[in-house]
Write a protein that holds these residues in place. Sequence first.
Motif, mmCIF file in Angstrom:
data_model
loop_
_atom_site.group_PDB
_atom_site.id
_atom_site.type_symbol
_atom_site.label_atom_id
_atom_site.label_comp_id
_atom_site.label_asym_id
_atom_site.label_seq_id
_atom_site.Cartn_x
_atom_site.Cartn_y
_atom_site.Cartn_z
ATOM 1 N N LYS A 413 0.832 -1.199 0.000
ATOM 2 C CA LYS A 413 0.000 0.000 0.000
ATOM 3 C C LYS A 413 0.874 1.260 0.000
ATOM 4 N N GLU A 414 1.925 1.237 0.815
ATOM 5 C CA GLU A 414 2.804 2.415 0.854
ATOM 6 C C GLU A 414 3.619 2.534 -0.424
ATOM 7 N N VAL A 415 4.099 1.398 -0.906
ATOM 8 C CA VAL A 415 4.906 1.415 -2.130
ATOM 9 C C VAL A 415 4.092 1.987 -3.298
ATOM 10 N N TRP A 416 2.791 1.748 -3.268
ATOM 11 C CA TRP A 416 1.930 2.216 -4.362
ATOM 12 C C TRP A 416 1.195 3.524 -4.032
ATOM 13 N N ALA A 417 1.624 4.190 -2.977
ATOM 14 C CA ALA A 417 0.895 5.407 -2.570
ATOM 15 C C ALA A 417 0.838 6.438 -3.707
ATOM 16 N N ASP A 418 1.871 6.467 -4.547
ATOM 17 C CA ASP A 418 1.877 7.413 -5.668
ATOM 18 C C ASP A 418 1.435 6.760 -6.969
ATOM 19 N N GLY A 419 0.694 5.683 -6.871
ATOM 20 C CA GLY A 419 0.238 4.965 -8.068
ATOM 21 C C GLY A 419 1.022 3.668 -8.193
ATOM 22 N N PRO A 420 0.412 2.674 -8.864
ATOM 23 C CA PRO A 420 1.064 1.367 -8.940
ATOM 24 C C PRO A 420 2.338 1.404 -9.769
ATOM 25 N N ARG A 421 3.323 0.637 -9.311
ATOM 26 C CA ARG A 421 4.559 0.455 -10.082
ATOM 27 C C ARG A 421 4.829 -1.041 -10.143
ATOM 28 N N THR A 422 4.928 -1.567 -11.332
ATOM 29 C CA THR A 422 5.052 -3.019 -11.510
ATOM 30 C C THR A 422 5.991 -3.328 -12.663
ATOM 31 N N TYR A 423 6.245 -4.592 -12.841
ATOM 32 C CA TYR A 423 6.897 -5.040 -14.069
ATOM 33 C C TYR A 423 5.909 -5.986 -14.753
ATOM 34 N N LEU A 434 6.236 -13.050 -5.652
ATOM 35 C CA LEU A 434 4.820 -12.655 -5.639
ATOM 36 C C LEU A 434 4.408 -12.330 -7.076
ATOM 37 N N PHE A 435 3.340 -12.949 -7.521
ATOM 38 C CA PHE A 435 2.813 -12.675 -8.858
ATOM 39 C C PHE A 435 1.401 -12.120 -8.716
ATOM 40 N N THR A 436 1.154 -11.026 -9.406
ATOM 41 C CA THR A 436 -0.163 -10.387 -9.322
ATOM 42 C C THR A 436 -0.911 -10.627 -10.640
ATOM 43 N N VAL A 437 -1.598 -11.739 -10.703
ATOM 44 C CA VAL A 437 -2.389 -12.029 -11.900
ATOM 45 C C VAL A 437 -3.504 -10.982 -12.008
ATOM 46 N N VAL A 438 -3.706 -10.466 -13.217
ATOM 47 C CA VAL A 438 -4.674 -9.393 -13.437
ATOM 48 C C VAL A 438 -4.345 -8.178 -12.553
ATOM 49 N N GLY A 439 -3.063 -7.945 -12.352
ATOM 50 C CA GLY A 439 -2.633 -6.836 -11.500
ATOM 51 C C GLY A 439 -2.680 -5.506 -12.218
ATOM 52 N N ALA A 440 -2.217 -4.475 -11.532
ATOM 53 C CA ALA A 440 -2.182 -3.134 -12.129
ATOM 54 C C ALA A 440 -1.175 -3.110 -13.274
ATOM 55 N N GLN A 441 -1.373 -2.232 -14.225
ATOM 56 C CA GLN A 441 -0.513 -2.065 -15.408
ATOM 57 C C GLN A 441 -0.446 -3.356 -16.226
ATOM 58 N N GLU A 484 11.180 1.034 -16.581
ATOM 59 C CA GLU A 484 10.956 1.052 -18.027
ATOM 60 C C GLU A 484 9.508 0.649 -18.361
ATOM 61 N N TRP A 485 8.996 -0.328 -17.641
ATOM 62 C CA TRP A 485 7.606 -0.757 -17.876
ATOM 63 C C TRP A 485 6.639 0.381 -17.549
ATOM 64 N N HIS A 488 6.692 2.757 -20.342
ATOM 65 C CA HIS A 488 5.995 2.185 -21.499
ATOM 66 C C HIS A 488 4.474 2.270 -21.297
ATOM 67 N N CYS A 489 4.029 1.962 -20.075
ATOM 68 C CA CYS A 489 2.582 2.022 -19.781
ATOM 69 C C CYS A 489 2.055 3.445 -20.002
ATOM 70 N N LYS A 490 2.848 4.412 -19.616
ATOM 71 C CA LYS A 490 2.425 5.812 -19.802
ATOM 72 C C LYS A 490 2.396 6.162 -21.289
ATOM 73 N N GLU A 491 3.432 5.705 -21.976
ATOM 74 C CA GLU A 491 3.579 6.053 -23.384
ATOM 75 C C GLU A 491 2.409 5.528 -24.225
ATOM 76 N N VAL A 492 1.942 4.309 -23.937
ATOM 77 C CA VAL A 492 0.890 3.742 -24.797
ATOM 78 C C VAL A 492 -0.464 4.436 -24.626
ATOM 79 N N VAL A 493 -0.626 5.192 -23.545
ATOM 80 C CA VAL A 493 -1.900 5.919 -23.405
ATOM 81 C C VAL A 493 -1.701 7.439 -23.460
#
Length: 545
Positions: A413-423, A434-441, A484-485, A488-493
């Motif tokens: 929750k704290e790590v994502w306080a400024d929005g999700p960050r994932t690979y 830890l794998f987040t199936v159907v996770g953010a990004q 980098e991910w 990339h997520c920002k760039e595509v939208v």
Amino acid sequence: MSSPDDTTTQGSHDPVESFDAIVIGAGISGLYQLYKLRELGLSVRVFEAGSGVGGTWYWNRYPGARFDSESYTYGYSFSASLLREWDWSEHFSAQPETLRYLEYVADKFDLRRDIQFNARVRSAHYQASTNRWEVTTENGTRAHAHYLITAVGVLSAPYTPDIPGIAAFQGRAWHSSNWPHSPVDLSAQRVAVIGAGATAVQLITEVAKNVGHLTVFQRTANFCVPLNNGPIPPAEQPALKARYDEMFARCRETYGAFLYDFDRRSIFDVTASERTEIFERLWLEPGFGLWLGNFHDIMTDENANELIAEFVRQKIGERVTDPEIAERLTPRDHFFGSKRVPLESGYYEAYNRPNVQLVDLRASPIEAITRTGIKTSAAEFDFDVIIFATGFDAVTGALTRMDIRGEEGQSLKEVWADGPRTYLGLQVVGFPNLFTVVGAQNAANFCNVPRCIEQNVEWVTDCLRYLRNHQLQRIQATPEAAEEWGLHCKEVVANSLFLKINSWFMGANIPGKKRAFLAYGGGLPRYRDKCEEVAAGGYSGFQLE
Ligand code: NA7
């Protein structure tokens, strides 16, 4: 590999069971993940908050709940016998049928024996010393596992606004996703619905048919378009089933994993009359065609968008008898398709009924919930039942509501306080194994979800197989790859109209939630290519130990 019999005792008397993998959630993704991990020979425990399988389709039992995806593109594709055996009765099946389907799947593959029901996960802590995840449920079960896979869905953390007086209401009240399991008779009741999103649109249409009086409290009018559903007669089942391979192949190619895809032409490449003809055709087609099968530039160009927006506004006007109510139902403050487009089956006509009233909260906001009903700035209303169709803390909410802690004890929750960050939307830096199936990004958040779920689950399973075959114990995304991910997520939208309005895609429906596009907006084919490239490169961007 360890087995579920490796029960140890930690602390005083609490037995702590040990597994190769723990999966959180027994919805569409959790069930398939369990199936695949068993195939791999792993011992697995699934923790599920509900008393049965089904996830979204277990919780969302409100009248009118149904697919907006074609049923035959929504079911699992992995089992030929399942595809042969199951007949969908409608092009867009209703919740009871979908739940029956998922129960059938659970039984067919004998999945329930590894699922612990009524077990909502409270915490999951990674222990660096043992390289294991320790999971605790709210009812006190404790277990640990080498891998933790969250399969908690996109829209599973219900959001109820903090309206003053909410606890004082003496009637019955519930969130749409907590609809009572026993039948509710509203035929003589005064009912309020707060919300006008995809859920509200489905349930208002149905509730309006048999209610004493219904009052809808709408803040933002939506662009709703016809679902155009219909039955699938038994005689048509064989021909439909013969097309499964072709349909799934098509879903692999399209942006949203549907049977239709954006028209690559610009809306301005055709004449006004051609355009109208195309819009009229799409209007009559089943499903999301008017949105996801329309000209691609409606999603990026405001002028292009205005053409389709105006087309839908006119349609709304034609269907609502009272021009003043029609105007209240007509969206003028956002772009068509920049919020999730609700699909409807007679929604607008519900407002032509004498016992259905629409309150515009922009003109008169809710001030409080009272003992007997709802007070707006203009009037007081008495109700027997209040239904909150007020949405979800989407994408990240179901994860951040649990206490998930990584290798340094940091909370997700704290790590994502400024929005999700994932690979890849599948892993978070500092949270090994830890794998987040159907996770953010992750493309799954903007997708005909099961198609993306299968891709996610199969990728995770292949990854675990790779780790085993290479005697690797730990996988974790590198900060560089995640950075980098994220870019990339920002760039595509970057050019998308999504970014210009408020919606759950942007986290903007939850007070205080950081504004960020929560999904992967590049479409399934592009997402899958990235995932495959990473796997083919020996899981590039991950640190393997
Ligand atoms: P949505 O699409 O988030 O809709 C929630 C609705 O509730 C929407 O109309 C909101 O108005 C309204 N809302 C939220 N908070 C309030 C308050 N405080 N006062 C009045 N109205 C409020 O959720 P759904 O469940 O309909 O759909 C979620 C997804 O499920 C959907 O996209 C499908 O994928 C399936 P707002 O628009 O914010 O003004």
